[in-house]
Design a protein around this motif. Structure first.
Motif, short mmCIF file in Angstrom:
data_model
loop_
_atom_site.label_atom_id
_atom_site.label_comp_id
_atom_site.label_asym_id
_atom_site.label_seq_id
_atom_site.Cartn_x
_atom_site.Cartn_y
_atom_site.Cartn_z
N VAL A 116 0.72 -1.26 -0.05
CA VAL A 116 -0.05 0.15 -0.06
C VAL A 116 1.03 1.21 0.04
O VAL A 116 0.65 2.05 -0.70
CB VAL A 116 -1.02 -0.05 1.28
CG1 VAL A 116 -1.71 1.50 1.43
CG2 VAL A 116 -1.92 -1.11 1.05
N TYR A 117 1.89 1.17 0.85
CA TYR A 117 2.86 2.32 0.71
C TYR A 117 3.22 2.42 -0.51
O TYR A 117 3.47 3.56 -1.07
CB TYR A 117 3.86 2.15 1.78
CG TYR A 117 5.09 3.42 2.09
CD1 TYR A 117 4.73 4.56 2.67
CD2 TYR A 117 6.13 3.17 1.22
CE1 TYR A 117 5.61 5.65 2.46
CE2 TYR A 117 6.94 4.26 1.14
CZ TYR A 117 6.78 5.37 1.67
OH TYR A 117 7.62 6.42 2.10
N GLU A 118 3.87 1.50 -1.15
CA GLU A 118 4.61 1.57 -2.34
C GLU A 118 3.63 2.07 -3.56
O GLU A 118 3.97 2.99 -4.12
CB GLU A 118 5.26 0.27 -2.95
CG GLU A 118 6.09 0.08 -4.04
CD GLU A 118 7.33 0.77 -3.76
OE1 GLU A 118 8.03 1.57 -4.75
OE2 GLU A 118 7.89 0.96 -2.55
N LEU A 119 2.44 1.69 -3.28
CA LEU A 119 1.32 2.06 -4.49
C LEU A 119 0.67 3.62 -4.44
O LEU A 119 0.60 4.29 -5.27
CB LEU A 119 0.30 1.15 -4.33
CG LEU A 119 0.61 -0.39 -5.00
CD1 LEU A 119 -0.60 -1.10 -5.18
CD2 LEU A 119 1.17 -0.24 -6.48
N PHE A 120 0.51 3.95 -2.94
CA PHE A 120 -0.17 5.19 -2.77
C PHE A 120 0.74 6.22 -1.97
O PHE A 120 0.19 7.24 -1.82
CB PHE A 120 -1.33 4.85 -1.89
CG PHE A 120 -2.37 3.75 -2.55
CD1 PHE A 120 -3.11 4.54 -3.58
CD2 PHE A 120 -2.41 2.54 -2.50
CE1 PHE A 120 -4.10 3.77 -4.31
CE2 PHE A 120 -3.24 1.61 -3.22
CZ PHE A 120 -4.21 2.21 -3.82
N PRO A 123 6.80 8.77 -2.09
CA PRO A 123 6.86 10.09 -2.98
C PRO A 123 7.28 9.54 -4.43
O PRO A 123 8.14 8.69 -4.52
CB PRO A 123 8.13 10.61 -2.42
CG PRO A 123 8.14 10.33 -0.99
CD PRO A 123 7.65 8.86 -0.85
N ASP A 124 6.96 10.31 -5.35
CA ASP A 124 7.09 10.04 -6.59
C ASP A 124 8.77 10.21 -6.97
O ASP A 124 9.24 11.39 -6.39
CB ASP A 124 6.31 10.91 -7.71
CG ASP A 124 6.59 10.66 -9.12
OD1 ASP A 124 5.80 11.24 -10.08
OD2 ASP A 124 7.45 9.46 -9.46
N LYS A 125 9.26 9.22 -7.49
CA LYS A 125 10.86 9.41 -7.59
C LYS A 125 11.13 10.53 -8.51
O LYS A 125 12.36 11.06 -8.49
CB LYS A 125 11.38 8.02 -8.31
CG LYS A 125 11.14 6.79 -7.48
CD LYS A 125 11.63 5.72 -8.05
CE LYS A 125 11.48 4.31 -7.13
NZ LYS A 125 11.59 3.23 -7.83
N ALA A 126 10.20 11.06 -9.37
CA ALA A 126 10.66 12.41 -10.41
C ALA A 126 10.35 13.35 -9.37
O ALA A 126 11.28 14.34 -9.69
CB ALA A 126 9.52 12.42 -11.20
#
Length: 128
Positions: A116-120, A123-126
């Motif tokens: 869930v953390y990874e999906l939602f 922070p966006d790597k960009a």
């Protein structure tokens, strides 16, 4: 020899099983039982308050009072959510005097919270 387990599909994500007209009744019954268990597990996760509790418990055991403070929630609301998580076997209580402490019952909630953390939440790597 084929290393793929019977009834699995190499092209399906994570080796998901393939069910077709050759699937026996026992396998279908087992699948239905597993689906029921998974649905109950996911329903328990399907509330923002319970998700937040699991997030906090993923870092270690917490007392009900600590959870109330972390969630800025009333004791009754926290207890209600903990009761549902306990019913589904996701958390376990421990009493120490008047205080009740909760921890994750096993690694399943932590694994789900990581996904869930990874999906939602990550922070966006960009943006970094």
């Amino acid at each position: 020899m084929d290393a793929t387990a019977p009834g699995t599909n190499r092209d399906a994500p994570m080796g998901l099983p393939v069910f077709d007209e050759n699937t026996c009744d026992a396998d279908l019954e087992r699948m239905m039982e597993n689906a029921t268990n998974a649905a109950n597990f996911l329903k328990a996760l399907g509330h923002e308050g319970r998700l937040m509790i699991l997030c906090h418990l993923a870092t270690g055991e917490k007392s009900v009072t600590e959870l109330e403070d972390l969630l800025s929630a009333r004791q009754a609301a926290v207890s209600q959510q903990l009761s549902r998580l306990r019913l589904e076997g996701l958390v376990t209580p421990r009493r120490d005097g008047k205080a009740i402490y909760y921890s994750l019952a096993d690694d399943r909630p932590r694994q789900i919270m990581e996904i869930v953390y990874e999906l939602f939440c990550r922070p966006d790597k960009a943006d970094s």
